[in-house]
Each structure stands twice: as structure tokens, then as C-alpha cells.
Design a protein around this motif. Structure first.
Motif, PDB file in Angstrom:
ATOM      1  N   THR A   1       4.666  -2.616  -9.763  1.00 17.37           N
ATOM      2  CA  THR A   1       5.775  -2.080  -8.968  1.00 17.37           C
ATOM      3  C   THR A   1       5.514  -2.340  -7.495  1.00 17.37           C
ATOM      4  O   THR A   1       4.359  -2.453  -7.059  1.00 17.37           O
ATOM      5  CB  THR A   1       5.944  -0.570  -9.184  1.00 17.37           C
ATOM      6  N   PHE A   2       6.591  -2.389  -6.724  1.00 19.65           N
ATOM      7  CA  PHE A   2       6.463  -2.577  -5.281  1.00 19.65           C
ATOM      8  C   PHE A   2       5.721  -1.400  -4.651  1.00 19.65           C
ATOM      9  O   PHE A   2       4.868  -1.574  -3.773  1.00 19.65           O
ATOM     10  CB  PHE A   2       7.845  -2.727  -4.652  1.00 19.65           C
ATOM     11  N   GLU A   3       6.045  -0.196  -5.112  1.00 17.84           N
ATOM     12  CA  GLU A   3       5.451   0.997  -4.518  1.00 17.84           C
ATOM     13  C   GLU A   3       3.933   1.017  -4.690  1.00 17.84           C
ATOM     14  O   GLU A   3       3.196   1.366  -3.753  1.00 17.84           O
ATOM     15  CB  GLU A   3       6.077   2.251  -5.133  1.00 17.84           C
ATOM     16  N   MET A   4       3.464   0.628  -5.887  1.00 23.67           N
ATOM     17  CA  MET A   4       2.023   0.616  -6.103  1.00 23.67           C
ATOM     18  C   MET A   4       1.351  -0.495  -5.298  1.00 23.67           C
ATOM     19  O   MET A   4       0.250  -0.316  -4.757  1.00 23.67           O
ATOM     20  CB  MET A   4       1.705   0.463  -7.595  1.00 23.67           C
ATOM     21  N   ALA A   5       2.003  -1.643  -5.198  1.00 23.96           N
ATOM     22  CA  ALA A   5       1.439  -2.738  -4.399  1.00 23.96           C
ATOM     23  C   ALA A   5       1.292  -2.313  -2.944  1.00 23.96           C
ATOM     24  O   ALA A   5       0.256  -2.565  -2.304  1.00 23.96           O
ATOM     25  CB  ALA A   5       2.314  -3.978  -4.513  1.00 23.96           C
ATOM     26  N   ARG A   6       2.306  -1.642  -2.422  1.00 23.30           N
ATOM     27  CA  ARG A   6       2.241  -1.178  -1.028  1.00 23.30           C
ATOM     28  C   ARG A   6       1.174  -0.093  -0.860  1.00 23.30           C
ATOM     29  O   ARG A   6       0.397  -0.116   0.113  1.00 23.30           O
ATOM     30  CB  ARG A   6       3.611  -0.650  -0.599  1.00 23.30           C
ATOM     31  N   TYR A   7       1.130   0.841  -1.779  1.00 25.58           N
ATOM     32  CA  TYR A   7       0.131   1.917  -1.714  1.00 25.58           C
ATOM     33  C   TYR A   7      -1.290   1.335  -1.728  1.00 25.58           C
ATOM     34  O   TYR A   7      -2.144   1.707  -0.913  1.00 25.58           O
ATOM     35  CB  TYR A   7       0.327   2.865  -2.898  1.00 25.58           C
ATOM     36  N   ALA A   8      -1.525   0.416  -2.635  1.00 26.33           N
ATOM     37  CA  ALA A   8      -2.858  -0.180  -2.740  1.00 26.33           C
ATOM     38  C   ALA A   8      -3.209  -0.988  -1.499  1.00 26.33           C
ATOM     39  O   ALA A   8      -4.364  -0.992  -1.049  1.00 26.33           O
ATOM     40  CB  ALA A   8      -2.925  -1.059  -3.988  1.00 26.33           C
ATOM     41  N   ALA A   9      -2.223  -1.673  -0.942  1.00 28.51           N
ATOM     42  CA  ALA A   9      -2.470  -2.484   0.255  1.00 28.51           C
ATOM     43  C   ALA A   9      -2.937  -1.617   1.417  1.00 28.51           C
ATOM     44  O   ALA A   9      -3.833  -2.001   2.183  1.00 28.51           O
ATOM     45  CB  ALA A   9      -1.205  -3.249   0.633  1.00 28.51           C
ATOM     46  N   PHE A  10      -2.356  -0.437   1.555  1.00 27.90           N
ATOM     47  CA  PHE A  10      -2.745   0.453   2.653  1.00 27.90           C
ATOM     48  C   PHE A  10      -4.125   1.071   2.432  1.00 27.90           C
ATOM     49  O   PHE A  10      -4.730   1.587   3.373  1.00 27.90           O
ATOM     50  CB  PHE A  10      -1.705   1.557   2.838  1.00 27.90           C
ATOM     51  N   HIS A  11      -4.613   1.020   1.206  1.00 29.26           N
ATOM     52  CA  HIS A  11      -5.919   1.618   0.913  1.00 29.26           C
ATOM     53  C   HIS A  11      -7.029   0.583   0.722  1.00 29.26           C
ATOM     54  O   HIS A  11      -8.182   0.952   0.480  1.00 29.26           O
ATOM     55  CB  HIS A  11      -5.827   2.508  -0.332  1.00 29.26           C
ATOM     56  N   LEU A  12      -6.690  -0.681   0.835  1.00 28.59           N
ATOM     57  CA  LEU A  12      -7.719  -1.712   0.683  1.00 28.59           C
ATOM     58  C   LEU A  12      -8.627  -1.718   1.915  1.00 28.59           C
ATOM     59  O   LEU A  12      -8.159  -1.864   3.046  1.00 28.59           O
ATOM     60  CB  LEU A  12      -7.073  -3.092   0.505  1.00 28.59           C
ATOM     61  N   ARG A  13      -9.937  -1.567   1.695  1.00 26.50           N
ATOM     62  CA  ARG A  13     -10.906  -1.582   2.791  1.00 26.50           C
ATOM     63  C   ARG A  13     -11.492  -2.989   2.944  1.00 26.50           C
ATOM     64  O   ARG A  13     -11.844  -3.635   1.955  1.00 26.50           O
ATOM     65  CB  ARG A  13     -12.031  -0.576   2.533  1.00 26.50           C
ATOM     66  N   ILE A  14     -11.541  -3.444   4.191  1.00 28.32           N
ATOM     67  CA  ILE A  14     -12.111  -4.757   4.494  1.00 28.32           C
ATOM     68  C   ILE A  14     -13.117  -4.593   5.629  1.00 28.32           C
ATOM     69  O   ILE A  14     -12.814  -3.975   6.657  1.00 28.32           O
ATOM     70  CB  ILE A  14     -11.021  -5.772   4.893  1.00 28.32           C
ATOM     71  N   ASP A  15     -14.304  -5.133   5.446  1.00 31.26           N
ATOM     72  CA  ASP A  15     -15.327  -5.110   6.491  1.00 31.26           C
ATOM     73  C   ASP A  15     -15.236  -6.404   7.305  1.00 31.26           C
ATOM     74  O   ASP A  15     -15.181  -7.502   6.746  1.00 31.26           O
ATOM     75  CB  ASP A  15     -16.725  -4.993   5.875  1.00 31.26           C
ATOM     76  N   TYR A  16     -15.215  -6.248   8.631  1.00 37.46           N
ATOM     77  CA  TYR A  16     -15.086  -7.393   9.533  1.00 37.46           C
ATOM     78  C   TYR A  16     -16.277  -7.482  10.478  1.00 37.46           C
ATOM     79  O   TYR A  16     -16.953  -6.483  10.766  1.00 37.46           O
ATOM     80  CB  TYR A  16     -13.825  -7.270  10.397  1.00 37.46           C
TER      81      TYR A  16
END
Length: 745
Positions: free
Chosen positions: A116-131
Motif C-alpha cells: 500500500t502507498f500508506e505503508m510505503a510512506r510510513y516505512a520511508a519516514f522510518h528508514l535509518r541511514i548512516d552518513y
């Protein structure tokens, strides 16, 4: 005999009902069974490296299918390609997910794919990336010492470099009796069409894709996907019948197309990827530009020296250029000219063509400096332009194919009431509001590109024409239908124009104000070829009155082929189809501009803009109370849609001069107002009395239609006219766009 049933008439848009009722399907509206949804994750640093993507945490969420990143992308054959699309500037095209390097703030670095779009958006905001962040440079003003000439590439023919210096500019300017100089600052602007960028990719099996894409070029998106993923062109079909605004942002395929196509091929599933409004600020923009002008004239106003230099922003990986400084000598025939254009590579994404690219930037500096020269010479600004009028483009030593700019001046000034102007600044007022009159000249190239079109007489005897061109809201569907109807003398409802599909005859990207001249010319040729085939079959009908008639001796009108000398003698198109055993008749033609013919002339559309402003003397608030734009653009195919184009440019002019800017924070290398709440554009209450005049202009050289584009010309002359009107009202010359009220308090 020439029949003109449609061309020149103000016909309303044929797709209007579908659009206003919501029946028109845009890219994000197509239903696809079992479709996945992607949501892109953008880098939060401006420059550096990705150390680790914490995908495992996200993959545990219900409905998440995968996390696409540089760590698990497909192996791509495009990595050595320099040009992956028709509009790519010199350099190396940006390659999403190429490696762990971050080149600009907001760079797409991963995508969540979910059910679903909603889950894709939710997960995107919670993805952690180390830079690992690195130092960066994003401020043009602080890095002008790094300016260098642009690299030469494929785009040079469409965006020529500044002409070589002529005469002795330094000496001529030094000895000029009247001088005007200025430094002009233009900030970043973003396109912000209402329709968000989206790609719906339907996986058809065997690595075949049908793609609904928001684009200004279906064939361009097709080439892009095929080149990147190593697919056969015939296995990639791009469809884009409706585009909710673009203004140049859809000239190059944007990164949601890359991510959607990659995910579809990777997962063997259909997918839709849509960018949100803030993500629309992470690709392409009108580049910030700094300009310096130095104009010199005699006491009677004859310009003898023109100096114009510009420094603009580009990315570290591509040399995006604009035609900024070339226009001055195209308009004003000074014999001593110095122009220069340089780029400063910064840690930003490549700028992108935005309506009237370069022209709207350069003409502000040129026409404001001309206005300043007029005041210093004590000559009416309109009169100064008459004094320096030229029928020849001295910058290249060629006459114009047509130029009715003088008539634009005359008709525009009369309609506006320029003669009522009191010459002295701050001499006109209404209550506590200072009133100012300003005017400026506009110019834009009249270009034509190669294209194909197909014309078919179908089984019912109706005409169907087609091209892969898109309609970005400019009225292309309506105008092309008019051109085809005109060729066959048919009413509009018996002609259909099919478009927006890469499977149709080859078309270039829609931009540069060349669509009518390009696709219209191809349709005209295809219709002529079809008429030749029809006439041949009509002559073969037993008892045909057409005998050995040639195409010049017959007329096509009202569904018949008749003799011009005897209109009652003819054959119906339905009879021709019957003679052809009920089968349709088709012809496809390639239209290519004649380089030998066009090389002898400069081709341009011209305008004159007249503006009245009111400036609150205490608060500095500026209101554009009325404006007139007079345009000479050859044959106007549809005055109604053409007027809408000019009005749109005039409204955008108010936005450009007074409101519109993307604000960077160079401490972080990012924009701080990536939304429509803080990126200010005009609302209805800001727009008042706008008027458009189309001046009669005949041009037998520019293309077979004699038509010039009007998409850009409405935006090049009016912004400087607004600035000039503000000077007349206040006595303050503000050379930075947008003009903020605090500068006038």
C-alpha cells in the motif's frame, strides 16, 4: 482554392469537459490490478557517503516488500552513458543508486516498496541511514571566482554560446556620452506544476513495460528507460495523454521513472511511484544567476556599446547552460559588443529548463538597463527603442524572417495609454499609492524540430492524425486537430488527433515553443501525402469526373474531392474508401526544417509589454493594476488557446518579479521552503486587468504554417516592465528578483 474552416478561430479546448469533470486520467489515476507502491527516500546530507542503510528494520514491517538501494539494484548497462535523454546537457548524467556517494541534498538514495502507498510512506519516514558528511559548496555568490566557460555538447545547437565580441567595446563604452550599468541577481526558482511527478509501470511479462509517465516527451522517457535497463525500444511503451502542468520540469525524465522501472523489472510486478511536493524541489530548477550590464549611447540615444556578462550555477556532474546574454545584440544593433557567460559548478542537482529559460533572466537585465539608459538620456523609453530598432540580427549578420515589433510597440502603447505617462519618477499617484508606468521588449527564438506524423482516412471516411507528442496543457490536441481539419476542409468533429503515446510517430520533447511549428508542419506534410493517395484512388473510380486532375487542381472540403474549376464535379471520401474495398488509407511523413533556407534568416517571436503598478508609499507593497502584452508570432492558429498562453506568462511574470523564489540555507546546502505554503505564487486576488494583442505578421520562411510559438514570449518582456514601472513609481531601481517590499519602504 484554399479552405480555412478552422485555423484562426478561437475554438475551445476539445478535452476541456474531461478535465473539468475529472474524467481525464493523469499518471497517478490509472488502475492496475495487484500493483505495488514505491516511496523514495532522499538524502539528508548535501555531500558525503552512505555508510549503512538499516533495511532489516523496515523489512519486518507488515506489507513491506523490499528496500531498493545501491546495495541491491539491478546491474545496469547505462553506467558509461553520458546522454540518456534528449535534453541532457554536457557532462555525465546523474545515475541514481550508482554507488554510496551523495552529490546533493535530497538525492534519492533508496525506495521502500510496499503493498500500500500508506505503508510505503510510513516505512520511508522510518528508514535509518548512516552518513559520512563532507564539506560542500552551494552558494553562487561566494564562489564566482570558480566560474569557467561551459563545456560544449549536443545541446549547443539549441543553446548557442555567446557570439564573439565585435568592435572595440571598451573604448566605445568609455567614450559614450550616456552610460547605464547594473548588477542583477536572480535567485533559484522551482517549477511546481500542480500534478505531482509520478510513474505507473505495468509489468507485461518478459521484461516488457507499459509506462504511464508524467513527461513532456513520451519518446524521451522511452529512450531513457530502454537505454538504462538495456531493453529493446519496442518493449517499452510510454503513455502520457494528460499532463497537469510541467513548464520544463518534464523535459528530462525524473528519478521516479528510474525507480519505478527498476522495481518493476526487479520484482516482476507492476508499481506506482509518486513524488511528494517537497521531493519536487530535489530535481531541476531555474539556476541562480548574476549578471552585469554596461550599455553606452550617444546623446541622441543611439546605442554604441553593449556589454553583458552572466555567471550561473550548475551541478558538479553536468554543465547546464542557458542563453542569457545573446539577446541584447539580437535586439539592439550596436557595433561594439562584449558578452560573456560562465558557470560555477556547485554541490547541487543540475538546473533544468524552466519556462523561457535564460530569456526571462537575461531580458530583465537587458531591458532594465535600456530603461535606465532612457532616463539618463532624457528620452522616452519607448522612443529609445524606436531609435535603436533593427530589422537585422546583427549578432549573426542575418535579417529576421519577419519582425513586426514596431507594430507591437504602436498597438500596445495605444491600448495601454502610454501617452498619459508623466515622465518624471514619483510624479504620478492615487491617494497614498505611487503610480508607475513601465515597458519592455520581449524576444524568443522561433524554432522548428524534426518530427513525424501519420494521417489516416478511416473506414467511415473520417480523418485521424497522430503523433507521439504530449499536450502539457497548452492546447496541443485542439490546435493539431484544427490544422488537420484545415488541410482537408473538414469540420472539427470529423477529425481526431491521437497523441501522447511513444508507439505513435516520432516526436521530440514538448518545449521551447516549437510544438505547433514542429508537429503542425509534420501533420501538414502527412495530410498532403494522404491527399495524393486519395486523389489517385479517386481518379481510378469508374466515371470519375476528376480525370487526370493534379493535387493543385482539386479541393478537399466537406468530405469530398472536387475540381476547383467546377466544384460540383467531385468524388466523396466515402466513395474512395469503398473503392479501396472498405480499408483505410494512411500516409506517414517526416518533417525536417530546411537548413539551407533557415540559415539565411534569424527567426524570432517578438513582444512589447506595458505595465502599470501601484506602490503603497508607506508599506512598499506593489500591486500590478493592469498590463498589456502585444505579440507578433506569425500565424495564430487558435487565438483563444494562444491568448491563454500569453496570459499565463503574464501571470507568471508577476510571480517572477514580485513573489517567486526558492530560499536556500547555505549552512546546510538545502532549500528551506519546499512547499506551496512558503513558495509564494500569485493568487486570484493578485491578478487584475491583463490584456493581449496579437499583431498581424506574415512569415513564409519560418515553417510551412507560418506560425511561431507563444509559450515563452509572454514571460520574457513583462518582468522587466514591472521593474521599470516600479522605478517610475518610486525612483528606486531594484535589480534583484523577486522585488521585496522592504526594498521600497
Amino acid at each position: 482554392m484554399t479552405i480555412h474552416p478552422s485555423v484562426g478561430k478561437p475554438i475551445s479546448r476539445l478535452e476541456a469537459k474531461e478535465k473539468v469533470t475529472g474524467a481525464a486520467r493523469y499518471t497517478g489515476d490509472y488502475p492496475v490490478d495487484g500493483m505495488l507502491y514505491g516511496y523514495i527516500v532522499n538524502a539528508t546530507i548535501t555531500k558525503g557517503k552512505i555508510l549503512h542503510i538499516h533495511a532489516d528494520d523496515i523489512l519486518k514491517l507488515p506489507g513491506v516488500v523490499t528496500v531498493v538501494s545501491h546495495e541491491n539494484r539491478l546491474s545496469l548497462p547505462w553506467l558509461d552513458l553520458k546522454y540518456a535523454d534528449m535534453d541532457a546537457p554536457p557532462g555525465k548524467v546523474f545515475k541514481p543508486l550508482y554507488d554510496n556517494e551523495v552529490k546533493f541534498n535530497g538525492q534519492p538514495v533508496a525506495m521502500i516498496v510496499a503493498e500500500t502507498f500508506e505503508m510505503a510512506r510510513y516505512a520511508a519516514f522510518h528508514l535509518r541511514i548512516d552518513y559520512q558528511a563532507e564539506e560542500f559548496r552551494t552558494n553562487l555568490g561566494e564562489n564566482v571566482e570558480s566560474a569557467r566557460p561551459p563545456k560544449v555538447g549536443l545541446a549547443t545547437s539549441l543553446k548557442p554560446p555567446p557570439p564573439k565580441d565585435r568592435g572595440d567595446f571598451t573604448t566605445a563604452f568609455e567614450h559614450a556620452a550616456v552610460k547605464a550599468t547594473g548588477t542583477f541577481h536572480h535567485g533559484t526558482e522551482h517549477h511546481n506544476p500542480i500534478e505531482l511527478f509520478a510513474s505507473t509501470v505495468v509489468y507485461e511479462g518478459d521484461n516488457k513495460l507499459t509506462i504511464y509517465d508524467k513527461t513532456q516527451g513520451t519518446v524521451n522517457s522511452q529512450l531513457y528507460v530502454a537505454n538504462i535497463f538495456g531493453l529493446h525500444y519496442k518493449d517499452v511503451r510510454v503513455i502520457s495523454p494528460y499532463v497537469g502542468g510541467a513548464f520544463g520540469s518534464g523535459l528530462r525524465p525524473q528519478y521516479q521513472l528510474f525507480f519505478a522501472a527498476m522495481a518493476a523489472l526487479l520484482l516482476k510486478r507492476s508499481i506506482r511511484v509518486t513524488l511528494d511536493r517537497s521531493q519536487m524541489f530535489t530535481f531541476g530548477h531555474r539556476p541562480p544567476t548574476i549578471q552585469n550590464t554596461m550599455f553606452g549611447a550617444t546623446t541622441d540615444g543611439l546605442i554604441i556599446a553593449l556589454g553583458h556578462e552572466a555567471v550561473a550555477e550548475t551541478s558538479q556532474f553536468e554543465d547546464y547552460t542557458e542563453v542569457v546574454v545573446n539577446w541584447s545584440n539580437m535586439l539592439y544593433p550596436a557595433q561594439n559588443v562584449h558578452t560573456d557567460y560562465k558557470l560555477v559548478p556547485l554541490d547541487v542537482y543540475s538546473p533544468l529548463d524552466m519556462r523561457a529559460p535564460g530569456g526571462s533572466t537575461g531580458m530583465h537585465a537587458i531591458e532594465s538597463t535600456i530603461d535606465e539608459l532612457a532616463y539618463k538620456a532624457d528620452i522616452d523609453p519607448l522612443e529609445l527603442r524606436y531609435i535603436n530598432y533593427a530589422n537585422t540580427d546583427v549578432s549573426v549578420g542575418r535579417p529576421y524572417s519577419s519582425k513586426e515589433l514596431k507594430e507591437c510597440f504602436a498597438q500596445g502603447a495605444e491600448r495601454f495609454g502610454w501617452h498619459k505617462r508623466s515622465p518624471a519618477p514619483r510624479s504620478m499617484r492615487r491617494g497614498n499609492r505611487l503610480v508607475g508606468y513601465g515597458m519592455a521588449t520581449g524576444i524568443w527564438e522561433a524554432m522548428t524540430a524534426p518530427a513525424r506524423a501519420k494521417a489516416v482516412l478511416d473506414k467511415e471516411g473520417k480523418l485521424v492524425v497522430s503523433s507521439a507528442i504530449t499536450d502539457i496543457g497548452t492546447g496541443t490536441l485542439t490546435v493539431m486537430t484544427q490544422i488537420a481539419a484545415d488541410e482537408f476542409g473538414l469540420p472539427i468533429d470529423e477529425v481526431s488527433f491521437h497523441y501522447g503515446d511513444s508507439k505513435m510517430p516520432l516526436a521530440p520533447i514538448q518545449g521551447g515553443s516549437w510544438t505547433v511549428s514542429t508537429i503542425g508542419s509534420a501533420i501538414k506534410l502527412a495530410c498532403k501525402a494522404l491527399k495524393e493517395k486519395i486523389l489517385k484512388k479517386a481518379r481510378a473510380i469508374e466515371g470519375s469526373p476528376l480525370g487526370h486532375a493534379t493535387l493543385d487542381e482539386v479541393a478537399f472540403m466537406n468530405g469530398r474531392v472536387t475540381l476547383i474549376a467546377n466544384p460540383s464535379a467531385g468524388v466523396s471520401l466515402k466513395d474512395v474508401i469503398q473503392k479501396n474495398q472498405g480499408r483505410s488509407i494512411a500516409a506517414t511523413k517526416l518533417s525536417v526544417p530546411n537548413p539551407l533556407k533557415l540559415k539565411k534568416y534569424s527567426r524570432a517571436v517578438h513582444s512589447a509589454a506595458f505595465v502599470e503598478v501601484e506602490v503603497d508609499e508607506e508599506l512598499g507593497v506593489v500591486n500590478v493594476t493592469r498590463a498589456v502584452t502585444a505579440v507578433a508570432a506569425g500565424t495564430i492558429i487558435n487565438p483563444k488557446t494562444a491568448r491563454s498562453q500569453i496570459l499565463g506568462g503574464m501571470i507568471w511574470s508577476i510571480s517572477k518579479a514580485l513573489r517567486e523564489e526558492t530560499i536556500p540555507d547555505h549552512r546546510y546546502g538545502k532549500y528551506v521552503n519546499p512547499n506551496l505554503a512558503e513558495y509564494h505564487i500569485p493568487v486570484h486576488a493578485d491578478i487584475h486587468d491583463l490584456d493581449v494583442i496579437f499583431v498581424d505578421e506574415k512569415d513564409d520562411i519560418v515553417n510551412p504554417l507560418g506560425a511561431k510559438g507563444v509559450g515563452e514570449i509572454g514571460l520574457v518582456g513583462m518582468p522587466p516592465a514591472i521593474a521599470n514601472a516600479i522605478f517610475h513609481a518610486t525612483g528606486k531601481r531594484i535589480n534583484s528578483f523577486p522585488i521585496h517590499f522592504e526594498s521600497l519602504m
